[in-house]
Design an enzyme around this catalytic site. Structure first.
Site, short mmCIF file in Angstrom:
data_model
loop_
_atom_site.label_atom_id
_atom_site.label_comp_id
_atom_site.label_asym_id
_atom_site.label_seq_id
_atom_site.Cartn_x
_atom_site.Cartn_y
_atom_site.Cartn_z
N ASP A 1 -0.10 5.08 0.49
CA ASP A 1 -0.64 6.52 1.83
C ASP A 1 -0.72 5.42 3.09
O ASP A 1 -1.99 4.30 2.97
CB ASP A 1 -1.98 6.75 1.42
CG ASP A 1 -1.81 7.42 -0.02
OD1 ASP A 1 -1.38 7.77 -0.34
OD2 ASP A 1 -2.64 7.00 -0.90
N ASP B 291 0.39 -1.14 -0.36
CA ASP B 291 0.15 -0.01 0.04
C ASP B 291 0.98 1.56 0.19
O ASP B 291 2.26 0.97 0.77
CB ASP B 291 -1.23 0.17 1.50
CG ASP B 291 -1.55 1.04 1.21
OD1 ASP B 291 -2.29 2.18 0.37
OD2 ASP B 291 -1.85 1.94 2.41
N ALA C 120 -7.80 19.22 -9.73
CA ALA C 120 -7.26 20.59 -8.84
C ALA C 120 -6.19 19.40 -7.55
O ALA C 120 -5.26 20.16 -8.01
CB ALA C 120 -7.75 20.88 -9.01
N GLU D 271 -14.02 9.58 -4.48
CA GLU D 271 -15.69 8.98 -3.23
C GLU D 271 -15.79 9.75 -2.22
O GLU D 271 -16.61 10.03 -1.41
CB GLU D 271 -14.75 7.70 -2.91
CG GLU D 271 -15.48 6.97 -3.80
CD GLU D 271 -13.86 6.87 -5.34
OE1 GLU D 271 -12.71 7.64 -5.22
OE2 GLU D 271 -14.02 5.62 -6.64
N ARG D 272 -14.45 9.80 -2.23
CA ARG D 272 -14.29 11.21 -0.24
C ARG D 272 -15.40 12.45 -0.44
O ARG D 272 -15.93 12.32 0.09
CB ARG D 272 -12.66 11.32 -0.29
CG ARG D 272 -13.16 11.61 1.20
CD ARG D 272 -11.67 11.20 1.77
NE ARG D 272 -10.87 9.85 1.76
CZ ARG D 272 -9.90 9.62 1.58
NH1 ARG D 272 -8.63 10.28 1.39
NH2 ARG D 272 -9.49 8.24 1.44
N GLY E 71 -10.37 9.75 -3.21
CA GLY E 71 -9.99 11.12 -2.93
C GLY E 71 -12.21 11.39 -4.30
O GLY E 71 -12.30 12.15 -3.14
N THR F 289 -2.83 0.24 -4.36
CA THR F 289 -3.60 1.19 -4.36
C THR F 289 -4.37 1.90 -4.21
O THR F 289 -4.58 1.55 -5.70
CB THR F 289 -1.95 2.61 -4.05
OG1 THR F 289 -2.67 3.78 -3.20
CG2 THR F 289 -1.63 2.84 -5.41
C1 XBP Z 1 -5.57 6.12 -0.13
C2 XBP Z 1 -6.93 6.64 -0.31
C3 XBP Z 1 -6.40 7.55 -1.38
C4 XBP Z 1 -6.68 8.71 -0.93
C5 XBP Z 1 -6.35 10.43 -1.90
O1 XBP Z 1 -6.08 4.21 0.85
O2 XBP Z 1 -7.92 6.85 0.49
O3 XBP Z 1 -8.17 8.19 -1.49
O4 XBP Z 1 -6.59 8.69 0.89
O5 XBP Z 1 -5.90 9.61 -3.21
P1 XBP Z 1 -5.37 3.17 0.79
P2 XBP Z 1 -6.74 10.27 -4.77
O6 XBP Z 1 -3.93 3.96 1.33
O7 XBP Z 1 -5.97 2.40 1.50
O8 XBP Z 1 -4.33 3.09 -0.19
O9 XBP Z 1 -7.21 12.09 -4.49
O10 XBP Z 1 -6.10 10.34 -5.96
O11 XBP Z 1 -7.91 9.54 -4.76
MG MG Z 2 -3.16 3.32 2.90
#
Ligand code: XBP
Ligand code: MG
Length: 256
Positions: A11, A9, A84, A55-56, A53, A122
């Site tokens: 992040d 993974d 952006a 989805e968030r 992101g 990821t």
């Molecule tokens: C990481 C995430 C990502 C980032 C944002 O989860 O949830 O959505 O927070 O990235 P994991 P984007 O570590 O479980 O992969 O804005 O590029 O989607």
């Molecule tokens: Mg993670």
């Protein structure tokens, strides 16, 4: 079963990108779009329940500001906002804002020297992974990974197992020859649903998550001058995560 590949993974696992990276980038994108949205550290901790992101952002709009009407069709509005955000995020990485977590560089180098196969799984955008690897490990680092499975390449993001299934299929490997490295509840759900034994390194946003399914839980991977603290599982006297410990964990996880 011989260990052949490590799947990482990004992040929260390779680097603490969420609080000072993604969160800041979202807020900069909101401000640049003239929106008065501000995701605090605490609020962002709640929003992390939703991976991805775009989805968030959608989840935030639906749950926290249900009366907001976007100035464009909703999905296009989110798409532009997120493009952006990716620009702000990769710019932050270019400034060197986010270092790798302890032990990450050391372990990747050790795995490369041992000819283990490496992959990434990821939910984040591919450009974000590239930027992190290049700015922390050098311009060749993306090529260290034979598969970089990222973002929208599978429609169902973590906690669904799809991104790990995708990486395994690309590598042509069964799950029991691999180990996954994760930091979160959504991450361990995804990896274990793909039958991958998983090593967890927690962070501030995930330390209270349920990791009972993990093969090992530590506070970070550790370095000779910065030992890890084991949280769950047997580290056999090791003080940092190296291939010796990883192989022991892998052998144990496959024999019950
Ligand atoms: C990481 C995430 C990502 C980032 C944002 O989860 O949830 O959505 O927070 O990235 P994991 P984007 O570590 O479980 O992969 O804005 O590029 O989607
Ligand atoms: Mg993670």
């Amino acid at each position: 079963m011989m260990l052949q590949a490590l799947i990482f993974d990004v992040d929260g696992t390779l680097a603490d990108t969420e609080r000072d990276g993604h969160r800041v980038a979202f807020n900069r994108a909101f401000a640049a779009a003239g929106l008065e949205w501000e995701w605090s550290e605490a609020l962002y901790g709640e929003l992390l329940a939703i991976t991805g992101g775009k989805e968030r952002i959608l989840h935030y709009m639906e749950t926290y500001i249900p009366h907001f009407t976007p100035p464009q069709p909703r999905d296009e509005f989110i798409k532009q906002l997120h493009l952006a955000k990716t620009d702000h995020y990769t710019a932050l990485l270019g400034e060197g804002a986010i270092p790798l977590r302890p032990g990450v560089k050391r372990l990747l180098q050790e795995a490369r020297e041992a000819d283990l196969r490496l992959a990434i799984a990821t939910t984040t955008t591919p450009a974000n992974v590239e930027a992190l690897l290049i700015h922390t490990l050098g311009s060749n680092a993306p090529s260290w990974f034979e598969v970089i499975a990222a973002g929208d390449v599978v429609p169902a993001k973590k906690p669904a197992p799809d991104i790990y299934h995708y990486a395994l299929k690309k590598m042509g490997l069964p799950a029991d020859r691999c180990l996954a490295f994760e930091d979160s509840w959504n991450g361990i759900c995804s990896a274990t649903a793909a039958a991958l034994p998983t090593i967890i390194s927690v962070n501030g946003y995930t330390e209270k998550d349920d990791f009972s399914a993990a093969a090992l839980v530590v506070d970070h991977w550790g370095e000779p001058n910065l030992p890890f603290t084991p949280i769950q599982g047997n580290v056999s006297g090791s003080r940092w995560l190296d291939l010796n410990l990883i192989r022991k964990i892998h052998a144990t996880s496959n024999h019950g």
